[in-house]
Design a protein around this motif. Sequence first.
Motif, PDB file in Angstrom:
ATOM      1  N   TRP A   6       6.755   0.675   8.554  1.00  0.00           N
ATOM      2  CA  TRP A   6       5.410   1.155   8.866  1.00  0.00           C
ATOM      3  C   TRP A   6       4.397   0.017   8.808  1.00  0.00           C
ATOM      4  CZ3 TRP A   6       2.924   4.471  11.499  1.00  0.00           C
ATOM      5  CH2 TRP A   6       1.562   4.634  11.316  1.00  0.00           C
ATOM      6  N   ASP A   7       4.471  -0.804   7.764  1.00  0.00           N
ATOM      7  CA  ASP A   7       3.558  -1.942   7.646  1.00  0.00           C
ATOM      8  C   ASP A   7       3.733  -2.896   8.819  1.00  0.00           C
ATOM      9  OD1 ASP A   7       2.687  -0.850   5.289  1.00  0.00           O
ATOM     10  OD2 ASP A   7       3.808  -2.220   4.005  1.00  0.00           O
ATOM     11  N   SER A   8       4.968  -3.103   9.224  1.00  0.00           N
ATOM     12  CA  SER A   8       5.249  -3.956  10.374  1.00  0.00           C
ATOM     13  C   SER A   8       4.606  -3.381  11.632  1.00  0.00           C
ATOM     14  CB  SER A   8       6.758  -4.091  10.566  1.00  0.00           C
ATOM     15  OG  SER A   8       7.050  -4.863  11.710  1.00  0.00           O
ATOM     16  N   LEU A  39      -7.652  -3.551  10.015  1.00  0.00           N
ATOM     17  CA  LEU A  39      -6.272  -3.132   9.753  1.00  0.00           C
ATOM     18  C   LEU A  39      -5.420  -4.220   9.100  1.00  0.00           C
ATOM     19  CD1 LEU A  39      -5.276  -1.111  12.952  1.00  0.00           C
ATOM     20  CD2 LEU A  39      -5.807  -0.245  10.682  1.00  0.00           C
ATOM     21  N   LEU A  40      -5.769  -5.475   9.348  1.00  0.00           N
ATOM     22  CA  LEU A  40      -4.948  -6.555   8.810  1.00  0.00           C
ATOM     23  C   LEU A  40      -5.417  -7.060   7.452  1.00  0.00           C
ATOM     24  CD1 LEU A  40      -4.325  -8.611  12.060  1.00  0.00           C
ATOM     25  CD2 LEU A  40      -2.860  -6.906  10.994  1.00  0.00           C
ATOM     26  N   ALA A  41      -6.554  -6.573   6.957  1.00  0.00           N
ATOM     27  CA  ALA A  41      -7.099  -7.059   5.694  1.00  0.00           C
ATOM     28  C   ALA A  41      -6.186  -6.769   4.516  1.00  0.00           C
ATOM     29  CB  ALA A  41      -8.481  -6.452   5.445  1.00  0.00           C
ATOM     30  N   ASP A  42      -5.480  -5.648   4.558  1.00  0.00           N
ATOM     31  CA  ASP A  42      -4.629  -5.269   3.429  1.00  0.00           C
ATOM     32  C   ASP A  42      -3.266  -5.944   3.451  1.00  0.00           C
ATOM     33  OD1 ASP A  42      -6.617  -3.597   2.497  1.00  0.00           O
ATOM     34  OD2 ASP A  42      -5.826  -1.847   3.565  1.00  0.00           O
ATOM     35  N   TYR A  43      -2.957  -6.612   4.551  1.00  0.00           N
ATOM     36  CA  TYR A  43      -1.634  -7.221   4.705  1.00  0.00           C
ATOM     37  C   TYR A  43      -1.752  -8.733   4.670  1.00  0.00           C
ATOM     38  CZ  TYR A  43      -0.515  -2.531   6.244  1.00  0.00           C
ATOM     39  OH  TYR A  43      -0.359  -1.191   6.299  1.00  0.00           O
ATOM     40  N   THR A  44      -1.384  -9.308   3.542  1.00  0.00           N
ATOM     41  CA  THR A  44      -1.415 -10.765   3.413  1.00  0.00           C
ATOM     42  C   THR A  44       0.010 -11.271   3.238  1.00  0.00           C
ATOM     43  OG1 THR A  44      -1.734 -10.607   1.038  1.00  0.00           O
ATOM     44  CG2 THR A  44      -3.718 -10.790   2.402  1.00  0.00           C
ATOM     45  N   LEU A  45       0.208 -12.515   3.598  1.00  0.00           N
ATOM     46  CA  LEU A  45       1.543 -13.119   3.464  1.00  0.00           C
ATOM     47  C   LEU A  45       1.745 -13.668   2.075  1.00  0.00           C
ATOM     48  CD1 LEU A  45       1.836 -14.948   6.863  1.00  0.00           C
ATOM     49  CD2 LEU A  45       2.987 -12.892   6.149  1.00  0.00           C
ATOM     50  N   ALA A  88       6.747  -8.172   7.111  1.00  0.00           N
ATOM     51  CA  ALA A  88       6.921  -6.787   6.658  1.00  0.00           C
ATOM     52  C   ALA A  88       8.266  -6.232   7.119  1.00  0.00           C
ATOM     53  CB  ALA A  88       5.781  -5.915   7.174  1.00  0.00           C
ATOM     54  N   LEU A  89       8.629  -6.520   8.364  1.00  0.00           N
ATOM     55  CA  LEU A  89       9.911  -6.044   8.892  1.00  0.00           C
ATOM     56  C   LEU A  89      11.086  -6.638   8.121  1.00  0.00           C
ATOM     57  CD1 LEU A  89      11.082  -4.238  11.141  1.00  0.00           C
ATOM     58  CD2 LEU A  89      11.268  -6.289  12.541  1.00  0.00           C
ATOM     59  N   LEU A  90      11.017  -7.926   7.832  1.00  0.00           N
ATOM     60  CA  LEU A  90      12.096  -8.586   7.089  1.00  0.00           C
ATOM     61  C   LEU A  90      12.202  -8.073   5.656  1.00  0.00           C
ATOM     62  CD1 LEU A  90      11.755 -12.275   8.343  1.00  0.00           C
ATOM     63  CD2 LEU A  90      13.491 -10.584   8.980  1.00  0.00           C
ATOM     64  N   HIS A  91      11.107  -7.528   5.133  1.00  0.00           N
ATOM     65  CA  HIS A  91      11.133  -6.947   3.792  1.00  0.00           C
ATOM     66  C   HIS A  91      11.424  -5.445   3.819  1.00  0.00           C
ATOM     67  CE1 HIS A  91       9.074 -10.747   2.764  1.00  0.00           C
ATOM     68  NE2 HIS A  91       9.741 -10.593   1.638  1.00  0.00           N
TER      69      HIS A  91
END
Length: 146
Positions: A71-73, A140-146, A64-67
């Motif tokens: 906030w997502d990071s 919290l991590l369910a919405d964030y996939t790689l 997320a940070l690299l993109h």
Amino acid sequence: MRERKKEENALFFIGWAFIGIVLFIYIFCRIFSIPPLKINGPCVLHMLFGIYCPGCGGTRSISALLHGHLWDSFVCHPLVPYTAIVGGWFLISQTIERISKHKIKIALRYRDIYLWIALGIVVVNFILKNVLLFVWNIDLLADYTL
């Protein structure tokens, strides 16, 4: 005072070496078409027990940070943006001061408090994510996939 200078020198060179290694891995992954953030495997603690380990979300946070999604990071793992900001400023300010031969005195100095803050972030993140998951069923991590 002399001991702090040794620590700062070590951190300075380790920091730039780390950046060099990360760039090498990134270039290697680009050449051989390997997704760089897919190198690591799943979290064993999460697979076996369903709880998040203190590092869970770190890879997603880096992605997320690299993109450019700060906030997502932060939500995925707040240690990553903290380290990027504090570590980044340490390296940049130390480099500027060294290049100017200490004429421009802006270098961030090493303090143990930075490590204590990082440890606090890891502990609070670990507790918060697992309490949200098990008490209120909020992942919290369910919405964030790689």
